[in-house]
Design a protein around this motif. Structure first.
Motif, PDB file in Angstrom:
ATOM      1  N   THR A  56      -0.018   1.890 -13.668  1.00 47.08           N
ATOM      2  CA  THR A  56      -0.987   0.857 -13.279  1.00 47.08           C
ATOM      3  C   THR A  56      -0.448  -0.049 -12.175  1.00 47.08           C
ATOM      4  OG1 THR A  56      -0.145  -0.437 -15.109  1.00 47.08           O
ATOM      5  CG2 THR A  56      -2.228   0.706 -15.489  1.00 47.08           C
ATOM      6  N   ALA A  57       0.895  -0.079 -12.021  1.00 49.18           N
ATOM      7  CA  ALA A  57       1.482  -0.973 -11.013  1.00 49.18           C
ATOM      8  C   ALA A  57       1.424  -0.381  -9.607  1.00 49.18           C
ATOM      9  CB  ALA A  57       2.934  -1.282 -11.390  1.00 49.18           C
ATOM     10  N   MET A  58       0.834   0.814  -9.466  1.00 48.30           N
ATOM     11  CA  MET A  58       0.891   1.453  -8.150  1.00 48.30           C
ATOM     12  C   MET A  58       0.122   0.679  -7.085  1.00 48.30           C
ATOM     13  SD  MET A  58       0.237   5.360  -6.979  1.00 48.30           S
ATOM     14  CE  MET A  58       1.444   5.957  -8.145  1.00 48.30           C
ATOM     15  N   ASP A  59       0.863   0.383  -6.022  1.00 52.00           N
ATOM     16  CA  ASP A  59       0.283  -0.340  -4.886  1.00 52.00           C
ATOM     17  C   ASP A  59      -0.647   0.615  -4.116  1.00 52.00           C
ATOM     18  OD1 ASP A  59       0.575  -2.601  -2.761  1.00 52.00           O
ATOM     19  OD2 ASP A  59       1.004  -0.746  -1.657  1.00 52.00           O
ATOM     20  N   PRO A  60      -1.782   0.123  -3.602  1.00 56.20           N
ATOM     21  CA  PRO A  60      -2.720   0.996  -2.889  1.00 56.20           C
ATOM     22  C   PRO A  60      -2.095   1.754  -1.708  1.00 56.20           C
ATOM     23  CG  PRO A  60      -3.756  -1.103  -3.353  1.00 56.20           C
ATOM     24  CD  PRO A  60      -2.316  -1.237  -3.784  1.00 56.20           C
ATOM     25  N   ARG A  61      -1.150   1.110  -1.014  1.00 53.60           N
ATOM     26  CA  ARG A  61      -0.515   1.808   0.120  1.00 53.60           C
ATOM     27  C   ARG A  61       0.408   2.922  -0.368  1.00 53.60           C
ATOM     28  NH1 ARG A  61      -0.047  -1.353   5.533  1.00 53.60           N
ATOM     29  NH2 ARG A  61      -1.883  -2.668   5.310  1.00 53.60           N
ATOM     30  N   THR A  62       1.086   2.645  -1.514  1.00 53.08           N
ATOM     31  CA  THR A  62       1.938   3.692  -2.109  1.00 53.08           C
ATOM     32  C   THR A  62       1.054   4.894  -2.437  1.00 53.08           C
ATOM     33  OG1 THR A  62       3.267   1.955  -3.105  1.00 53.08           O
ATOM     34  CG2 THR A  62       3.567   4.182  -3.981  1.00 53.08           C
ATOM     35  N   GLU A  63      -0.107   4.596  -3.039  1.00 53.15           N
ATOM     36  CA  GLU A  63      -1.039   5.662  -3.421  1.00 53.15           C
ATOM     37  C   GLU A  63      -1.459   6.468  -2.187  1.00 53.15           C
ATOM     38  OE1 GLU A  63      -4.792   5.349  -6.317  1.00 53.15           O
ATOM     39  OE2 GLU A  63      -5.302   4.850  -4.258  1.00 53.15           O
TER      40      GLU A  63
END
Ligand SMILES: Nc1ncnc2c1ncn2[C@@H]1O[C@H](COP(=O)(O)OP(=O)(O)O)[C@@H](O)[C@H]1O
Ligand SMILES: Cc1cn([C@H]2C[C@H](O)[C@@H](COP(=O)(O)OP(=O)(O)O)O2)c(=O)[nH]c1=O
Length: 209
Positions: A56-63
């Motif tokens: 859930t902590a995934m940053d949108p840019r990481t995604e």
């Protein structure tokens, strides 16, 4: 780029891409049928990280970067060799998914997401993209019917996101009119299948001219 032909299937969740792709694959049994994110081992591993519920902590840019990384690996390992061998490649989702989902719906910006994807795909773009257009409510209803349950609160909370995804795809249709062809995916399976086949056959005829 090559002798083969690269065709991608795009659209919101529940539009029917996977179902139609498997029907089409029976007609073109020599074609390579694949999907994103995944399709080959390394990309399937990246897919697990992206889609894991605990992340859930995934940053949108990481995604967005992970989707682009999975795309690169899949392109180099599966798509490019098949195209170079003169084959037809039919792929469930490609770069337009990142532009619509991460770029537009998540709000990272279509141009920003396009830029990071240029690094991943270089010039390897599809010859044809078939966009399966459907109202998000109808797409989610199909998915929920499949699971044998009604649309729940979480699905409805997601509706706004899915509406944005669709809006994102409509922007892409205007941006890439020569590559993307829209299909009304709300019809029966038979209708959508026939239309898809017709679009692919038209493209194949154009290519062989
Ligand atoms: N044209 C259609 N009419 C009715 N149901 C459909 C149609 N196309 C797909 N479905 C059903 O909708 C659900 C989602 O389809 P799927 O192919 O998985 O969509 P996608 O890959 O675009 O998310 C499946 O249960 C499928 O059988
Ligand atoms: C390829 C790609 C997929 N996605 C999303 C769309 C889907 O919700 C999910 C893929 O899950 P999947 O189960 O393959 O969905 P579908 O059957 O609808 O294709 O990942 C992105 O957000 N960006 C991308 O670049």
């Amino acid at each position: 780029m090559t002798n083969g032909i690269f065709i991608t299937f795009e659209g919101p969740d529940g539009a029917g891409k996977t179902t139609i792709l498997s029907m089409i694959s029976e007609k073109f049994n020599h074609a390579v049928i694949t999907r994103e994110p995944g399709g080959i081992d390394i990309a399937e591993q990246i897919r697990k990280v992206i889609l894991a519920k605990e992340n859930t902590a995934m940053d949108p840019r990481t995604e967005a970067l992970l989707y682009a990384a999975a795309r690169r690996q899949h392109l180099m390992e599966r798509v490019k060799p098949a195209l170079e061998a003169g084959k037809m490649v039919l792929c469930d989702r490609f770069v337009d998914s990142s532009l619509a989902y991460q770029g537009f719906a998540r709000g990272l910006g279509i141009d920003e997401v396009w830029t990071i994807n240029q690094f991943a795909i270089e010039q390897m773009m599809p010859d044809l993209t078939i966009y399966f257009d459907i109202e998000p409510e109808a797409g989610l209803l199909r998915i929920s019917k499949n699971k044998g349950r009604e649309i729940n609160r979480l699905d409805l909370e997601n509706l706004n996101f899915h509406q944005k995804v669709r809006e994102g795809y409509h922007i892409l249709l205007e941006r890439f009119p020569e590559r993307i062809v829209k299909i009304d995916a709300s019809g029966t399976l038979e209708e959508v299948y026939k239309k898809t086949l017709q679009i692919i056959e038209t493209k194949l005829a154009e290519k062989s001219l």
